[in-house]
Scaffold this motif. Structure first.
Motif: not given
Ligand code: ZN
Length: 140
Positions: A14, A27, A29, A130
């Protein structure tokens, strides 16, 4: 209140549109969603619902829409255009910025009620992690 909690892990990319810092970059997660479910009463076996049901309903939705995809804000035209150049890239657009807060709220208010329709099971809280250090929580 008795709740059962199902953990669902997924990988997704995202970016936080207009973020002041590094989260403005594309990037990813290793997300963990904790789905807190309840029901008016326990079933004959003493469960709110079988844990596997949450995985096969909401977990399956996450797997087919978010896992190994990118989640972007629908106003993030630059990000959308960049990802659409990659053939077959999974892209999920949200009406809000894809922060952990908004993603948790999306699972709680949109995905869970739809996936659990026709049952008495209700997701009352979603924690969206996250990282090991940061999560957001949305609850009814
Ligand atoms: Zn992020």
């Amino acid at each position: 209140m008795i709740k059962c909690i199902r953990r669902v892990q997924f990988c997704a990319g995202h970016r936080v549109w207009k973020h002041e810092n590094k989260c403005a970059h594309l990037h990813g997660h290793n997300y963990v969603a904790l789905l807190h479910a309840t029901a008016p009463q326990l079933d004959a076996l003493g469960r709110i619902v079988d844990f596997s049901y949450l995985k096969e309903s909401i977990g399956a939705w996450i797997e087919s829409h978010w896992d190994h995809g990118f989640i972007l804000y629908e106003k993030d035209t630059e990000g959308i255009e960049a990802l659409q150049r990659i053939a077959g890239q999974r892209l999920y657009l949200m009406q809000e910025n894809p922060t952990a807060e908004n993603m948790a709220a999306h699972l709680l208010h949109v995905v869970a009620p739809r996936e659990l329709r026709g049952t008495e099971v209700q997701v009352v809280k979603v924690e969206l992690w996250e990282t090991e250090n940061c999560y957001a929580e949305a609850s009814l």
